[in-house]
Scaffold this motif. Structure first.
Motif, PDB file in Angstrom:
ATOM      1  N   VAL A  98      -7.771   5.852  -6.821  1.00 56.78           N
ATOM      2  CA  VAL A  98      -6.498   5.536  -7.489  1.00 56.78           C
ATOM      3  C   VAL A  98      -5.443   5.090  -6.498  1.00 56.78           C
ATOM      4  CG1 VAL A  98      -6.229   6.507  -9.777  1.00 56.78           C
ATOM      5  CG2 VAL A  98      -6.499   8.026  -7.842  1.00 56.78           C
ATOM      6  N   GLU A  99      -5.488   5.687  -5.295  1.00 56.95           N
ATOM      7  CA  GLU A  99      -4.515   5.276  -4.280  1.00 56.95           C
ATOM      8  C   GLU A  99      -4.797   3.853  -3.814  1.00 56.95           C
ATOM      9  OE1 GLU A  99      -3.509   9.669  -2.426  1.00 56.95           O
ATOM     10  OE2 GLU A  99      -5.218   8.540  -1.654  1.00 56.95           O
ATOM     11  N   ALA A 101      -6.136   1.589  -5.653  1.00 57.21           N
ATOM     12  CA  ALA A 101      -5.697   0.716  -6.732  1.00 57.21           C
ATOM     13  C   ALA A 101      -4.193   0.498  -6.651  1.00 57.21           C
ATOM     14  CB  ALA A 101      -6.073   1.315  -8.086  1.00 57.21           C
ATOM     15  N   PHE A 102      -3.465   1.569  -6.339  1.00 53.42           N
ATOM     16  CA  PHE A 102      -2.011   1.462  -6.202  1.00 53.42           C
ATOM     17  C   PHE A 102      -1.658   0.488  -5.077  1.00 53.42           C
ATOM     18  CE2 PHE A 102       1.937   2.704  -4.185  1.00 53.42           C
ATOM     19  CZ  PHE A 102       2.802   2.892  -5.252  1.00 53.42           C
ATOM     20  N   LEU A 103      -2.356   0.661  -3.954  1.00 55.59           N
ATOM     21  CA  LEU A 103      -2.105  -0.185  -2.785  1.00 55.59           C
ATOM     22  C   LEU A 103      -2.339  -1.649  -3.116  1.00 55.59           C
ATOM     23  CD1 LEU A 103      -1.628   0.137   0.360  1.00 55.59           C
ATOM     24  CD2 LEU A 103      -4.097  -0.141   0.570  1.00 55.59           C
ATOM     25  N   ARG A 104      -3.492  -1.910  -3.750  1.00 58.09           N
ATOM     26  CA  ARG A 104      -3.833  -3.298  -4.070  1.00 58.09           C
ATOM     27  C   ARG A 104      -2.857  -3.879  -5.089  1.00 58.09           C
ATOM     28  NH1 ARG A 104      -9.676  -1.099  -5.292  1.00 58.09           N
ATOM     29  NH2 ARG A 104     -10.546  -0.992  -3.190  1.00 58.09           N
ATOM     30  N   CYS A 105      -2.380  -3.025  -5.954  1.00 58.48           N
ATOM     31  CA  CYS A 105      -1.548  -3.514  -7.040  1.00 58.48           C
ATOM     32  C   CYS A 105      -0.114  -3.790  -6.596  1.00 58.48           C
ATOM     33  CB  CYS A 105      -1.557  -2.485  -8.166  1.00 58.48           C
ATOM     34  SG  CYS A 105      -0.685  -2.991  -9.635  1.00 58.48           S
ATOM     35  N   ARG A 106       0.474  -2.831  -5.816  1.00 57.93           N
ATOM     36  CA  ARG A 106       1.921  -2.910  -5.568  1.00 57.93           C
ATOM     37  C   ARG A 106       2.278  -3.385  -4.177  1.00 57.93           C
ATOM     38  NH1 ARG A 106       4.570   0.780  -9.152  1.00 57.93           N
ATOM     39  NH2 ARG A 106       2.975   1.539 -10.577  1.00 57.93           N
ATOM     40  N   LYS A 107       1.429  -3.068  -3.212  1.00 60.41           N
ATOM     41  CA  LYS A 107       1.876  -3.236  -1.838  1.00 60.41           C
ATOM     42  C   LYS A 107       1.341  -4.496  -1.179  1.00 60.41           C
ATOM     43  CE  LYS A 107       4.401   0.186  -2.144  1.00 60.41           C
ATOM     44  NZ  LYS A 107       5.849  -0.091  -2.234  1.00 60.41           N
ATOM     45  N   VAL A 129      -1.160 -10.010 -15.170  1.00 62.03           N
ATOM     46  CA  VAL A 129      -2.132  -8.918 -15.120  1.00 62.03           C
ATOM     47  C   VAL A 129      -1.753  -7.818 -14.119  1.00 62.03           C
ATOM     48  CG1 VAL A 129      -4.450  -8.357 -14.335  1.00 62.03           C
ATOM     49  CG2 VAL A 129      -4.135 -10.027 -16.090  1.00 62.03           C
ATOM     50  N   PRO A 130      -1.408  -8.179 -12.873  1.00 65.87           N
ATOM     51  CA  PRO A 130      -1.068  -7.094 -11.936  1.00 65.87           C
ATOM     52  C   PRO A 130       0.152  -6.305 -12.389  1.00 65.87           C
ATOM     53  CG  PRO A 130      -1.366  -9.179 -10.786  1.00 65.87           C
ATOM     54  CD  PRO A 130      -1.335  -9.502 -12.241  1.00 65.87           C
ATOM     55  N   ALA A 132       0.914  -5.695 -15.533  1.00 66.90           N
ATOM     56  CA  ALA A 132       0.415  -4.795 -16.574  1.00 66.90           C
ATOM     57  C   ALA A 132      -0.237  -3.572 -15.930  1.00 66.90           C
ATOM     58  CB  ALA A 132      -0.586  -5.508 -17.467  1.00 66.90           C
ATOM     59  N   PHE A 133      -1.028  -3.808 -14.860  1.00 67.46           N
ATOM     60  CA  PHE A 133      -1.678  -2.683 -14.182  1.00 67.46           C
ATOM     61  C   PHE A 133      -0.640  -1.752 -13.578  1.00 67.46           C
ATOM     62  CE2 PHE A 133      -5.670  -5.391 -13.427  1.00 67.46           C
ATOM     63  CZ  PHE A 133      -6.154  -5.010 -14.656  1.00 67.46           C
ATOM     64  N   ALA A 134       0.519  -2.300 -13.195  1.00 66.33           N
ATOM     65  CA  ALA A 134       1.561  -1.469 -12.605  1.00 66.33           C
ATOM     66  C   ALA A 134       2.361  -0.751 -13.675  1.00 66.33           C
ATOM     67  CB  ALA A 134       2.480  -2.331 -11.751  1.00 66.33           C
ATOM     68  N   GLY A 135       2.051  -1.015 -14.942  1.00 61.37           N
ATOM     69  CA  GLY A 135       2.713  -0.308 -16.031  1.00 61.37           C
ATOM     70  C   GLY A 135       4.026  -0.945 -16.454  1.00 61.37           C
TER      71      GLY A 135
ATOM     72  N   LYS B   7       0.980   5.805  -3.315  1.00 59.13           N
ATOM     73  CA  LYS B   7       0.967   6.822  -4.372  1.00 59.13           C
ATOM     74  C   LYS B   7      -0.272   6.569  -5.228  1.00 59.13           C
ATOM     75  CE  LYS B   7       5.746   6.212  -4.895  1.00 59.13           C
ATOM     76  NZ  LYS B   7       6.545   5.540  -5.842  1.00 59.13           N
ATOM     77  N   GLN B   9      -2.054   5.170  -8.497  1.00 58.63           N
ATOM     78  CA  GLN B   9      -1.836   4.102  -9.465  1.00 58.63           C
ATOM     79  C   GLN B   9      -1.553   4.701 -10.842  1.00 58.63           C
ATOM     80  OE1 GLN B   9      -0.899   1.298 -10.039  1.00 58.63           O
ATOM     81  NE2 GLN B   9      -2.536  -0.189 -10.199  1.00 58.63           N
ATOM     82  N   VAL B  10      -0.655   4.061 -11.600  1.00 65.76           N
ATOM     83  CA  VAL B  10      -0.329   4.581 -12.933  1.00 65.76           C
ATOM     84  C   VAL B  10      -1.549   4.501 -13.839  1.00 65.76           C
ATOM     85  CG1 VAL B  10       2.126   4.112 -12.943  1.00 65.76           C
ATOM     86  CG2 VAL B  10       0.518   2.316 -13.626  1.00 65.76           C
ATOM     87  N   LEU B 420      -6.694  -6.682  -8.177  1.00 62.52           N
ATOM     88  CA  LEU B 420      -5.317  -6.764  -8.656  1.00 62.52           C
ATOM     89  C   LEU B 420      -4.761  -5.405  -9.021  1.00 62.52           C
ATOM     90  CD1 LEU B 420      -5.669  -9.948 -10.848  1.00 62.52           C
ATOM     91  CD2 LEU B 420      -4.902  -9.757  -8.488  1.00 62.52           C
ATOM     92  N   GLY B 421      -5.561  -4.357  -8.806  1.00 66.82           N
ATOM     93  CA  GLY B 421      -5.016  -3.017  -9.005  1.00 66.82           C
ATOM     94  C   GLY B 421      -5.538  -2.268 -10.204  1.00 66.82           C
TER      95      GLY B 421
END
Ligand SMILES: Nc1ncnc2c1ncn2[C@@H]1O[C@H](COP(=O)(O)OP(=O)(O)OP(=O)(O)O)[C@@H](O)[C@H]1O
Ligand SMILES: [Mg+2]
Lengths: 264, 513
Positions: A98-99, A101-107, A129-130, A132-135, B7, B9-10, B420-421
């Protein structure tokens, strides 16, 4: 792996030493082997580099030298065969799913050499899409997505699917997508390889502005001299090893020099 | 101060996943439709087999009900027209239970106690087993073991100690063996001991028949009876007797030990009358140089020799046809008048038509459940159970294959999403939702299609009977079960490859293919 855990701990300081620029990506003896049947390809043979926060660095090297492989490693997209990657002093190998995924998504924002767009989604959806993954709520993703498409000059084509777009348009979609969640690091694998001079220059300007105004660390694999001339430092890779690393100001950016070194 | 603070991921809410799945399905409509169609076909196949089996089971039960009067008449005609054969007695003994009418009859005719009948029954069951063994072994071995004796003759033949010794000597050389020769010897002596009991039943029955002779013989119309062989004539006599059975006749039967309930009596009378009247109509065909036959041939545009009794019966089902026959028989000299009303002719014709169509269906039901009525599960024959299992396997393979293909060709997409997360959880939920939706769509279409096909196919096989005897509630249950099977199989078959791809690093997943 050549490093034992202890020695890694010793060589991976927690804070930047005084007087030095903060390091955002550090690699230690980074290695990658591709196993294809009985043949093993050594794509990376032990790379040690430090990339500073907020710098604009170009990665140069002949085809097959391992640039894309290097990007996948420092972007947390693939697991190394040996060595370590630290992003802001955090060992990527220690992160859980999950971390990561967070890294790939936001950072980290990625512009893939092969674009990697989702074929059944429209241009706009690929960009959102990214988010949406970030909420991010749906309405907001639409607005932000359209702004990004406007930035790369694709606003009128938001409803097209990848197969309905030219290579350059797909590349620009990929660029817009990489910026979706305002990443701190941009990994650009040949970001302007398919663009005409004018569009290329526009993208260069966008990358430059992101770097200078928002302090985004930009790492670019490119053959484009105009992009190289925008960078702070240049990293040469050959046969999976660091051949040279230098400040751009120390290198005479002439078509001949750099082009010559590249094509050797 | 860190720029990159990592952190977790949501977690996307389910509604968001659903939204993404739906937009994905919309864009891959064609591919998704193909997967749904394959699932639907697989489920339909399973459902067709299941519903057809259910209908067959119901039809078989319905036929038994509908043909009951016919079978009852057949039974009674043979009981009242001829002595009980050994084979018949053995079969009946193996079947009867204490307190049933047949049991009481045997007790009365043979003056037997319940204990004696119990023993007879046990021996009859054993006899069945041993005779089945002798029927199973090949001709050569049987000749070697028991000489020329066949079937029921074997048991008396082996009573001779010399013959039995010979049998016991040769027996070890047979490919298939009786479980225990000693047991067989014990059975043979017991069998021999109970021969008088069986004979008592048979002779008791015969004297009962003799006592009833004045009532039974000569009842049939001489015109129809004269032309037939003796056994047929006896049967015709009995039918005539049953058709006209009075309360006094019934009492006479009861006095002779026959067990016939009042309902049976009514049914038998009706059925015997129907039979007699049908015979009367059919017999009119060939009276006096075949006037009726020739005229009917002209009406039907057939050769006179091709005209059958059933054709005449079919022809007189209409009121025109019945009137035609009545006119013909009344107005032609020397033909015995039918002495039936127009309505009665039509009723008889309709009944025999129904019975004729039932005979076809009986044959196809028997074909569907060719083996013995033994070892059945839920009333399905072993063969049907096999078919159901096989169709379930076919269904599984179809669905698993379709789902595996549709997921593996999306590994690249999974990898991109992860870059893409997307979390592993999101990818799994995504594929589970999608495959469940496809499973439900395919399952519903397939169950409906299979239901329809099953009904159509059994309709083609059993005709109107199938539609009359549709086990609707059971078929809905089965449709629900097929649907659930379709959904679960789809979900599992999608989950496995999705899980494989989701666990890998994105670029590793990208490299599969
Ligand atoms: N999936 C793979 N399987 C096996 N070998 C691979 C794979 N990807 C890359 N390689 C090998 O690794 C080496 C480095 O490849 P890489 O794609 O990193 O080169 P590159 O520097 O990006 O080249 P280019 O400039 O052409 O994009 C090459 O020799 C290549 O053959
Ligand atoms: Mg490359």
């Amino acid at each position: 792996m050549t490093e034992t855990p202890q020695s890694v701990a010793e060589t991976a300081p927690d804070a930047p030493r005084p007087g030095e620029r903060p390091v955002i990506i550090r690699t230690l003896h980074l290695k990658k082997e591709y196993q294809m049947g009985t043949v093993t390809t050594q794509a990376l043979r032990g790379i040690d580099v430090e990339i500073y926060r907020g710098e604009f660095i170009s990665v140069l090297g002949p085809s097959g030298s391992g640039k894309s492989t290097f990007f996948n490693m420092i972007g947390g997209l693939d697991s190394p065969s040996g060595g370590r990657v630290f992003i802001d002093e955090v060992d990527v190998a220690q992160l859980n799913a999950v971390e990561l995924a967070f890294l790939r998504c936001r950072k980290i924002g990625y512009i893939f050499q092969t674009y990697n767009l989702v074929q059944y989604m429209t241009c706009l959806e690929n960009v959102t899409v990214p988010m949406a993954f970030a909420g991010v709520p749906a309405e907001e993703t639409q607005d932000r997505g359209m702004k990004l498409l406007d930035l790369v000059g694709l606003a009128e084509r938001w409803f097209h699917k990848p197969i309905e777009m030219s290579g350059g348009q797909q590349q620009r979609t990929a660029i817009a997508r990489s910026m979706a969640n305002n990443p701190s690091i941009l990994l650009c694998d040949e970001p302007t390889g398919n663009l005409d001079l004018k569009t290329g220059a526009e993208i260069h300007a966008i990358l430059h502005r992101l770097n200078k105004e928002r302090g985004v660390t930009v790492i670019c694999a490119t053959h484009d001299h105009r992009l190289i001339s925008l960078s702070d430092r240049i990293l040469w890779i050959r046969d999976g090893q660091v051949e040279r690393i230098a400040n751009r100001s120390d290198v005479t950016v002439e078509t001949g020099t750099i082009g010559g070194e590249e094509n050797e | 101060m860190k720029v990159v603070e990592v952190k977790e991921q949501v977690r996307l809410p389910l509604s968001k996943c659903m939204e993404l799945v739906l937009s994905g399905l919309r864009f891959r409509l064609f591919r998704a439709a193909i997967t749904v169609i394959i699932i639907a076909l697989a489920v339909a196949f399973l459902m067709t087999m299941l519903s057809e089996s259910l209908v067959t089971r119901n039809v078989a039960a319905a036929i038994e009900v509908q043909t009951y009067p016919r079978e009852l008449l057949r039974e009674w005609v043979s009981r009242l027209s001829m002595p009980i054969t050994d084979a018949r007695l053995s079969r009946d003994l193996a079947r009867i239970a204490a307190g049933t009418p047949r049991w009481k009859e045997f007790a009365a005719w043979g003056s037997l106690t319940d204990a004696q009948l119990d023993e007879l029954q046990r021996i009859a069951a054993e006899q069945r087993k041993y005779l089945a063994y002798f029927a199973r072994i090949d001709e050569g071995t049987r000749s070697m073991l028991v000489g020329r004796a066949r079937g029921l003759e074997i048991l008396p033949a082996l009573q001779d100690p010399a013959k039995f010794r010979e049998f016991a000597d040769k027996h070890p050389h047979a490919a298939q063996k009786i479980e225990s020769v000693d047991e067989f010897r014990r059975f043979l002596s017991e069998w021999q001991r109970t021969v008088p009991l069986r004979q008592a039943i048979q002779s008791g029955h015969e004297s009962a028949l003799k006592a009833l002779r004045p009532l039974l013989v000569g009842a049939a119309e001489p015109a129809t009876a004269a032309s037939r062989p003796v056994a047929d004539r006896a049967a015709a006599d009995v039918r005539e007797f049953l058709a006209a059975m009075s309360d006094a006749d019934h009492q006479a039967l009861l006095r002779q030990g026959f067990q016939m309930s009042a309902e049976e009596k009514t049914l038998l009378r009706e059925q015997a009358l129907l039979n007699l009247h049908a015979d009367r109509i059919v017999n009119s065909l060939d009276e006096k140089k075949g006037v009726v036959r020739n005229r009917l041939a002209k009406e039907l545009d057939e050769k006179p020799s091709d005209v059958t009794g059933q054709m005449l019966l079919d022809f007189v089902r209409s009121s025109d046809g019945a009137r035609w026959l009545l006119n013909l028989t009344e107005n032609t000299e020397e033909i015995t008048p039918l002495r039936l009303s127009e309505d009665r002719i039509r009723e008889v014709a309709r009944h025999s038509g129904e019975m004729a169509s039932l005979r076809d269906v009986e044959a196809s039901v028997a074909e569907g459940s060719s083996d013995d009525d033994a070892d059945n599960l839920l009333g399905f024959s072993t063969r049907t159970l096999w078919l159901i299992v096989v169709s379930f396997l076919v269904c599984t393979v179809g669905i698993v294959n379709a789902m595996l293909m549709s997921v593996t060709e999306r590994f690249r997409e999974i990898a991109t999403m992860k870059c893409l997360g997307a979390t592993d959880r999101f990818i799994m939920i995504n594929f589970i939702l999608e495959s469940c939706m496809q499973g439900v769509a395919g399952g519903v279409i397939g169950a409906a299609l299979g239901f329809l096909l099953g009904v159509l196919r059994s309709g083609a096989k059993y005709g109107f009977l199938a539609i009359q005897n549709l086990p609707v509630a059971q078929m809905f249950t089965v449709a629900g079960a097929s649907l659930v099977a379709g959904v679960i199989l789809s979900a599992l078959a999608a989950m496995y490859p999705a899980w494989v791809a989701a666990r890998l690093a994105p670029m590793e997943a990208m490299r599969i293919e």
